[in-house]
Design a protein around this motif. Structure first.
Motif, PDB file in Angstrom:
ATOM      1  N   VAL A 168       0.864  -1.176   0.000  1.00  0.00           N
ATOM      2  CA  VAL A 168       0.000   0.000   0.000  1.00  0.00           C
ATOM      3  C   VAL A 168       0.901   1.226   0.000  1.00  0.00           C
ATOM      4  CG1 VAL A 168      -1.749   1.321   1.264  1.00  0.00           C
ATOM      5  CG2 VAL A 168      -1.832  -1.195   1.268  1.00  0.00           C
ATOM      6  N   LYS A 169       0.629   2.166  -0.887  1.00  0.00           N
ATOM      7  CA  LYS A 169       1.402   3.410  -0.935  1.00  0.00           C
ATOM      8  C   LYS A 169       0.786   4.415   0.033  1.00  0.00           C
ATOM      9  CE  LYS A 169       2.802   2.949  -5.796  1.00  0.00           C
ATOM     10  NZ  LYS A 169       2.009   1.737  -6.142  1.00  0.00           N
ATOM     11  N   LEU A 170       1.658   5.111   0.789  1.00  0.00           N
ATOM     12  CA  LEU A 170       1.213   6.099   1.766  1.00  0.00           C
ATOM     13  C   LEU A 170       1.801   7.459   1.436  1.00  0.00           C
ATOM     14  CD1 LEU A 170       1.709   4.145   5.124  1.00  0.00           C
ATOM     15  CD2 LEU A 170      -0.307   4.182   3.656  1.00  0.00           C
ATOM     16  N   SER A 171       0.974   8.476   1.513  1.00  0.00           N
ATOM     17  CA  SER A 171       1.449   9.857   1.403  1.00  0.00           C
ATOM     18  C   SER A 171       2.016  10.303   2.745  1.00  0.00           C
ATOM     19  CB  SER A 171       0.294  10.764   1.007  1.00  0.00           C
ATOM     20  OG  SER A 171      -0.659  10.819   2.072  1.00  0.00           O
ATOM     21  N   GLY A 172       2.568  11.513   2.768  1.00  0.00           N
ATOM     22  CA  GLY A 172       3.043  12.055   4.034  1.00  0.00           C
ATOM     23  C   GLY A 172       1.920  12.190   5.049  1.00  0.00           C
ATOM     24  N   VAL A 173       0.734  12.578   4.587  1.00  0.00           N
ATOM     25  CA  VAL A 173      -0.426  12.678   5.479  1.00  0.00           C
ATOM     26  C   VAL A 173      -0.801  11.300   6.008  1.00  0.00           C
ATOM     27  CG1 VAL A 173      -2.885  13.258   5.594  1.00  0.00           C
ATOM     28  CG2 VAL A 173      -1.294  14.766   4.376  1.00  0.00           C
ATOM     29  N   ASP A 174      -0.753  10.294   5.149  1.00  0.00           N
ATOM     30  CA  ASP A 174      -1.056   8.921   5.575  1.00  0.00           C
ATOM     31  C   ASP A 174      -0.075   8.447   6.647  1.00  0.00           C
ATOM     32  OD1 ASP A 174      -3.134   8.741   3.687  1.00  0.00           O
ATOM     33  OD2 ASP A 174      -1.764   7.958   2.143  1.00  0.00           O
ATOM     34  N   VAL A 175       1.208   8.777   6.468  1.00  0.00           N
ATOM     35  CA  VAL A 175       2.216   8.382   7.444  1.00  0.00           C
ATOM     36  C   VAL A 175       1.923   9.023   8.795  1.00  0.00           C
ATOM     37  CG1 VAL A 175       4.659   8.561   8.086  1.00  0.00           C
ATOM     38  CG2 VAL A 175       4.022   7.921   5.752  1.00  0.00           C
ATOM     39  N   ALA A 176       1.579  10.299   8.781  1.00  0.00           N
ATOM     40  CA  ALA A 176       1.280  11.008  10.028  1.00  0.00           C
ATOM     41  C   ALA A 176       0.081  10.397  10.739  1.00  0.00           C
ATOM     42  CB  ALA A 176       1.033  12.484   9.739  1.00  0.00           C
ATOM     43  N   GLN A 177      -0.897   9.942   9.977  1.00  0.00           N
ATOM     44  CA  GLN A 177      -2.065   9.316  10.584  1.00  0.00           C
ATOM     45  C   GLN A 177      -1.748   7.924  11.118  1.00  0.00           C
ATOM     46  OE1 GLN A 177      -4.937   9.496   7.384  1.00  0.00           O
ATOM     47  NE2 GLN A 177      -5.645  11.545   7.972  1.00  0.00           N
ATOM     48  N   ALA A 178      -0.930   7.179  10.373  1.00  0.00           N
ATOM     49  CA  ALA A 178      -0.604   5.819  10.795  1.00  0.00           C
ATOM     50  C   ALA A 178       0.372   5.800  11.969  1.00  0.00           C
ATOM     51  CB  ALA A 178      -0.002   5.043   9.620  1.00  0.00           C
ATOM     52  N   GLU A 179       1.304   6.778  11.997  1.00  0.00           N
ATOM     53  CA  GLU A 179       2.334   6.825  13.034  1.00  0.00           C
ATOM     54  C   GLU A 179       2.422   8.233  13.606  1.00  0.00           C
ATOM     55  OE1 GLU A 179       3.788   4.355  14.304  1.00  0.00           O
ATOM     56  OE2 GLU A 179       3.512   2.746  12.832  1.00  0.00           O
ATOM     57  N   PRO A 180       1.427   8.637  14.405  1.00  0.00           N
ATOM     58  CA  PRO A 180       1.406  10.016  14.914  1.00  0.00           C
ATOM     59  C   PRO A 180       2.546  10.353  15.867  1.00  0.00           C
ATOM     60  CG  PRO A 180      -0.321   8.689  15.938  1.00  0.00           C
ATOM     61  CD  PRO A 180       0.236   7.867  14.830  1.00  0.00           C
ATOM     62  N   SER A 181       3.262   9.348  16.369  1.00  0.00           N
ATOM     63  CA  SER A 181       4.370   9.618  17.294  1.00  0.00           C
ATOM     64  C   SER A 181       5.660  10.010  16.588  1.00  0.00           C
ATOM     65  CB  SER A 181       4.627   8.393  18.176  1.00  0.00           C
ATOM     66  OG  SER A 181       3.487   8.081  18.959  1.00  0.00           O
ATOM     67  N   LEU A 182       5.712   9.845  15.263  1.00  0.00           N
ATOM     68  CA  LEU A 182       6.914  10.237  14.532  1.00  0.00           C
ATOM     69  C   LEU A 182       7.004  11.761  14.450  1.00  0.00           C
ATOM     70  CD1 LEU A 182       7.026   7.714  11.546  1.00  0.00           C
ATOM     71  CD2 LEU A 182       7.984   7.491  13.849  1.00  0.00           C
ATOM     72  N   VAL A 183       8.213  12.273  14.532  1.00  0.00           N
ATOM     73  CA  VAL A 183       8.460  13.712  14.499  1.00  0.00           C
ATOM     74  C   VAL A 183       9.104  14.067  13.164  1.00  0.00           C
ATOM     75  CG1 VAL A 183       9.675  15.641  15.572  1.00  0.00           C
ATOM     76  CG2 VAL A 183       8.730  13.801  16.988  1.00  0.00           C
ATOM     77  N   PHE A 231       7.489  13.806   6.254  1.00  0.00           N
ATOM     78  CA  PHE A 231       7.910  12.708   5.396  1.00  0.00           C
ATOM     79  C   PHE A 231       7.155  12.788   4.085  1.00  0.00           C
ATOM     80  CE2 PHE A 231       8.280  11.512   9.807  1.00  0.00           C
ATOM     81  CZ  PHE A 231       9.616  11.127   9.878  1.00  0.00           C
ATOM     82  N   ALA A 232       7.855  12.454   3.010  1.00  0.00           N
ATOM     83  CA  ALA A 232       7.187  12.434   1.708  1.00  0.00           C
ATOM     84  C   ALA A 232       6.148  11.336   1.658  1.00  0.00           C
ATOM     85  CB  ALA A 232       8.224  12.234   0.601  1.00  0.00           C
ATOM     86  N   GLY A 233       6.460  10.203   2.285  1.00  0.00           N
ATOM     87  CA  GLY A 233       5.519   9.090   2.298  1.00  0.00           C
ATOM     88  C   GLY A 233       6.239   7.784   2.579  1.00  0.00           C
ATOM     89  N   ALA A 234       5.557   6.686   2.306  1.00  0.00           N
ATOM     90  CA  ALA A 234       6.099   5.373   2.634  1.00  0.00           C
ATOM     91  C   ALA A 234       5.396   4.309   1.800  1.00  0.00           C
ATOM     92  CB  ALA A 234       5.918   5.075   4.119  1.00  0.00           C
ATOM     93  N   VAL A 235       5.958   3.137   1.822  1.00  0.00           N
ATOM     94  CA  VAL A 235       5.283   1.939   1.324  1.00  0.00           C
ATOM     95  C   VAL A 235       5.060   1.018   2.521  1.00  0.00           C
ATOM     96  CG1 VAL A 235       5.580  -0.196   0.013  1.00  0.00           C
ATOM     97  CG2 VAL A 235       6.069   2.000  -1.059  1.00  0.00           C
ATOM     98  N   ARG A 236       3.820   0.569   2.660  1.00  0.00           N
ATOM     99  CA  ARG A 236       3.547  -0.469   3.656  1.00  0.00           C
ATOM    100  C   ARG A 236       3.538  -1.804   2.912  1.00  0.00           C
ATOM    101  NH1 ARG A 236       1.734  -0.639   8.651  1.00  0.00           N
ATOM    102  NH2 ARG A 236       0.934   1.493   8.652  1.00  0.00           N
ATOM    103  N   TRP A 237       4.540  -2.613   3.172  1.00  0.00           N
ATOM    104  CA  TRP A 237       4.591  -3.957   2.620  1.00  0.00           C
ATOM    105  C   TRP A 237       3.671  -4.828   3.466  1.00  0.00           C
ATOM    106  CZ3 TRP A 237       7.131  -3.758  -1.847  1.00  0.00           C
ATOM    107  CH2 TRP A 237       8.130  -2.801  -2.006  1.00  0.00           C
ATOM    108  N   THR A 238       2.647  -5.385   2.877  1.00  0.00           N
ATOM    109  CA  THR A 238       1.587  -6.019   3.669  1.00  0.00           C
ATOM    110  C   THR A 238       1.745  -7.531   3.826  1.00  0.00           C
ATOM    111  OG1 THR A 238       0.202  -6.150   1.684  1.00  0.00           O
ATOM    112  CG2 THR A 238      -0.095  -4.224   3.117  1.00  0.00           C
ATOM    113  N   ASP A 239       2.655  -8.158   3.093  1.00  0.00           N
ATOM    114  CA  ASP A 239       2.824  -9.611   3.207  1.00  0.00           C
ATOM    115  C   ASP A 239       3.713 -10.043   4.375  1.00  0.00           C
ATOM    116  OD1 ASP A 239       1.281 -10.284   0.901  1.00  0.00           O
ATOM    117  OD2 ASP A 239       2.958  -9.656  -0.359  1.00  0.00           O
ATOM    118  N   PRO A 240       4.804  -9.345   4.685  1.00  0.00           N
ATOM    119  CA  PRO A 240       5.736  -9.850   5.699  1.00  0.00           C
ATOM    120  C   PRO A 240       5.101  -9.990   7.077  1.00  0.00           C
ATOM    121  CG  PRO A 240       6.742  -8.109   4.391  1.00  0.00           C
ATOM    122  CD  PRO A 240       5.284  -8.103   4.056  1.00  0.00           C
ATOM    123  N   LEU A 241       5.744 -10.800   7.905  1.00  0.00           N
ATOM    124  CA  LEU A 241       5.350 -10.958   9.299  1.00  0.00           C
ATOM    125  C   LEU A 241       6.422 -10.326  10.182  1.00  0.00           C
ATOM    126  CD1 LEU A 241       4.151 -14.692   9.349  1.00  0.00           C
ATOM    127  CD2 LEU A 241       2.747 -12.622   9.142  1.00  0.00           C
TER     128      LEU A 241
END
Length: 415
Positions: A166-181, A184-194
């Motif tokens: 799943v591709k994440l924007s900077g806003v998506d990253v802030a919502q998913a990880e609000p504790s990060l300071v 960020f431009a964004g992130a990729v959430r790799w959904t298969d790994p454990l």
């Protein structure tokens, strides 16, 4: 005590070799100088990386190579004397990282990674170890739009090969990880790994399964291995003298210390890694394991706290510890991630055995009847342990492996 096979090394790879040999009906003894899972398998980032269908190539960009020479990068550092000793293997690594060579290597490597989840999940089910799965997936995070765009291209290519993300924007990253300071431009959430909450505990769970199935665990020094007059293998354990017609050497970066006594050595590249745990901050949780793409370290929520794991240090396993890399990573991480106080005073250190062609080595040791080896998995020994054990056990039993094992043969390095 007589067995059908002795496995030397009780990391993830060795334990899985023992389990799969046992599943083939062999009586197996597993030997290590320490308890299972206490060396390199203990200290990794704890991700079963189904998305890692391509191994880590050496970046051939001139800017990367020049910056690496300063020995101040957070992702890669080196000991000068050891790096000089490794010039031959590093040159081969550089050549194998060229696009044409790398494409073939990655295609062969992917055949193993494609089996990683199913083989782990079966063992976790059998070992009653599903509770060690902390979450599914992890984030690769970037600060610049250019780097994020390149990551998205990689993600799209891997999606065509069955890897989910799943591709994440900077806003998506802030919502998913609000504790990060920071921004960020964004992130990729790799959904298969454990993501595993304690890698060492998972290895130990697999080792308990081996023992429950009537395998025997022993403390002993693998270097004491010798051959009897009848051609069998013998090793002194703390509690017995073990003997078997087959031996599997799965000692990670120490494998060739033993096999070279029998005429087999390989151009291994040791990549050391460090980790430190930090107390979590309850009001500032980290919800996912995060690979910081800009700086090459990982921050992972684990049983013992938030684990900060470094990239690679090119140094021999017995070279003096150098804390500069983990300290540099910590300074950056503290500005971004919710790290509390250090849990340990001194960083843990382990060594990844990496090959110049980026592929693991498993199969029959050339010219040494009854000796097999399984090592050289680089950054993915934790991920590839179960499939390696399955394929090696098939070869020992004379059964057809389910994937082509020729690309991983020890004979490719034979003189």
């Amino acid at each position: 005590m007589k067995h059908d096979a002795i496995v030397l090394g009780a990391g993830m790879v060795g334990v899985c070799c023992a389990l799969h040999l046992q599943a083939r009906g062999l009586s197996v003894a597993l030997v290590d100088r320490r308890a299972p899972g206490m060396e390199t398998s203990y200290g990794n980032a704890g991700i079963i990386q189904r998305e890692a269908i391509a191994p880590y190539a050496l970046d051939r960009d001139l800017g990367f190579l020049l910056s690496g020479m300063t020995n101040r990068r957070t992702d890669v550092r080196y000991h000068l004397g050891d790096a000089a000793r490794l010039l031959g293997p590093l040159w081969s690594y550089y050549q194998n990282s060229a696009p044409e060579a790398y494409q073939k290597i990655a295609a062969e490597y992917e055949t193993l990674i494609a089996c990683s989840l199913e083989t782990h999940e079966q063992l976790m089910h059998d070992a009653n170890a599903r509770h060690l799965v902390a979450r599914r997936g992890y984030l690769t995070l970037y600060r610049s739009e250019r780097d994020l765009h390149e990551l998205f291209k990689v993600a799209d290519e891997r999606a065509r090969q069955g890897v989910n993300h799943v591709k994440l924007s900077g806003v998506d990253v802030a919502q998913a990880e609000p504790s990060l300071v920071g921004r960020f431009a964004g992130a990729v959430r790799w959904t298969d790994p454990l993501a595993i909450r304690s890698p060492g505990d998972l290895v130990q769970a697999y080792a308990r399964l081996f023992a429950q199935r009537r395998g025997t665990l022993h403390l002993g020094d693998a270097i004491a291995l010798r051959q009897t007059d009848a051609g069998h293998w013998q090793v002194d354990a703390a509690d017995d003298v073990l003997q078997a017609p087959q031996v599997v050497v799965a000692l990670g970066p120490w494998t060739t210390d033993l096999t070279q006594r029998y005429g087999y050595t390989v151009p291994m590249i040791p990549k050391r890694g460090y980790h430190v745990h930090y107390a979590p901050q309850p009001l500032k949780p980290l919800n996912s394991t995060v690979i910081d793409g800009d700086h090459g370290f990982v921050v992972a929520p684990m049983k013992d706290g938030l684990r900060l794991t470094t990239g690679a240090e090119l140094a021999m396993p017995d070279a003096p510890r150098t804390p500069g890399q983990i300290e540099a990573a910590e300074k950056i991480a503290r500005r971004v991630y919710p790290l509390g106080q250090r849990v340990e005073r001194e960083p843990w250190m382990g060594t990844r055995p990496c090959m110049p062609d980026m592929k693991p080595v498993f199969g029959a040791v050339p010219g040494v009847p009854g000796m097999w080896c399984a090592f050289g998995h680089g950054h993915q020994g934790f991920t590839l342990g179960p499939i390696t054990g399955e394929l090696l056990a098939a070869m020992v039993a004379g059964a057809p492996p389910r994937v082509d094992v020729q690309p991983f043969s020890p004979a490719r390095f034979a003189a």
